[in-house]
Design an enzyme around this catalytic site. Structure first.
Site, PDB file in Angstrom:
ATOM      1  N   GLY A  48       0.719  -1.241  -0.479  1.00  0.00           N
ATOM      2  CA  GLY A  48      -0.121   0.147   0.433  1.00  0.00           C
ATOM      3  C   GLY A  48       1.108   1.167  -0.463  1.00  0.00           C
ATOM      4  CD  GLN A  53       3.480   6.003   2.890  1.00  0.00           C
ATOM      5  OE1 GLN A  53       2.013   5.282   2.118  1.00  0.00           O
ATOM      6  NE2 GLN A  53       3.791   5.136   3.458  1.00  0.00           N
ATOM      7  CB  CYS A 110       5.142   2.449   7.499  1.00  0.00           C
ATOM      8  SG  CYS A 110       4.466   3.482   6.642  1.00  0.00           S
ATOM      9  CG  LEU A 111       6.484   0.816   1.660  1.00  0.00           C
ATOM     10  CD1 LEU A 111       6.019   1.821   0.678  1.00  0.00           C
ATOM     11  CD2 LEU A 111       7.391   0.626   1.453  1.00  0.00           C
ATOM     12  CG  HIS A 152      -0.298   0.972   7.309  1.00  0.00           C
ATOM     13  ND1 HIS A 152       0.751   0.480   8.357  1.00  0.00           N
ATOM     14  CD2 HIS A 152       0.115   1.817   6.454  1.00  0.00           C
ATOM     15  CE1 HIS A 152       1.978   1.450   7.845  1.00  0.00           C
ATOM     16  NE2 HIS A 152       1.640   1.590   6.547  1.00  0.00           N
ATOM     17  CD  GLU A 153      -1.239   2.331   2.764  1.00  0.00           C
ATOM     18  OE1 GLU A 153      -0.309   3.617   2.261  1.00  0.00           O
ATOM     19  OE2 GLU A 153      -0.655   1.487   3.363  1.00  0.00           O
ATOM     20  CG  HIS A 156      -0.141   6.436   5.839  1.00  0.00           C
ATOM     21  ND1 HIS A 156       1.084   7.068   6.585  1.00  0.00           N
ATOM     22  CD2 HIS A 156       0.420   5.775   5.495  1.00  0.00           C
ATOM     23  CE1 HIS A 156       2.502   6.045   6.435  1.00  0.00           C
ATOM     24  NE2 HIS A 156       1.749   5.290   6.277  1.00  0.00           N
TER      25      HIS A 156
END
Ligand code: ZN
Length: 198
Positions: A48, A53, A110-111, A152-153, A156
């Site tokens: 994702g 991000q 997480c990226l 999670h997304e 963000h």
């Protein structure tokens, strides 16, 4: 085009993102952004990626849990996480509803918190109302890993990171996750790290 992924500490990750209008969604700029975010997510690789991000405060995220990403997981791990293939999808201006029930805990990364993982409790099932890449209404229900990715997304898009929800005593580098915790139960991890259930 692969876009640079913003790391924790950048204020864009902490600001609430703004919704997109239908005109914006159908614009060349946003359609190109979606294509670039798909390419960036696949290159990372990740399951994702949310617009903050890549430095944009827009309520837009892309999600994909492809079969090849699951190749390293054992059948037990996939079953425990209720992890199934999720085709590429776009969610815009999403509204998240958590289904009632006990939260479930797994290691999550997480990226934008590159290199680290921790146990993060999440609702086992969710409902999402959103717009897709064409601006059409979509309603979806999800369980397991798909539900986790959505939570999670969408976090963000509200300036929330998984580090806000994790149990910090379980923080592990990726190498240490692989060395110590892969394949172990949450109860074993908690006992070994002196991290009592919360
Ligand atoms: Zn993330």
């Amino acid at each position: 085009m692969i876009l640079p992924i913003v790391q924790a500490g950048d204020p864009v990750l902490r600001a609430p993102a703004r919704p997109l209008s239908l005109d914006e969604i159908q614009s060349t700029a946003i359609q190109q952004l979606i294509a670039d975010m798909r390419e960036t997510m696949r290159a990372a690789p990740g399951v994702g990626l949310a617009a903050p991000q890549i430095g944009l405060g827009l309520q837009l995220a892309v999600i994909e849990d492809a079969l090849e990403y699951q190749a390293n997981a054992t059948p037990d791990e996939l079953a425990e996480r209720e992890r199934e293939v999720v085709p590429f999808s776009v969610i815009i201006n999403p509204v998240l509803t958590l289904e009632p029930g006990a939260p479930v805990e797994f290691f999550e990364g997480c990226l934008s918190v590159d290199g680290w993982m921790a146990l993060v409790p999440r609702a086992a099932a969710v409902r999402v109302e959103a717009l897709d890449e064409n601006g059409r209404d979509v309603r979806l229900t999800a369980r397991g890993w798909h539900a986790r990715i959505l939570q999670h997304e969408i976090d963000h898009l509200h300036g929330t990171l998984c580090v806000d929800r994790m149990d910090p005593r379980t923080l592990s580098s990726h190498p240490n996750y692989s060395k110590f915790w892969r394949g172990h139960t949450v109860a074993d991890v908690r006992a070994a790290l002196h991290a009592p259930p919360r």
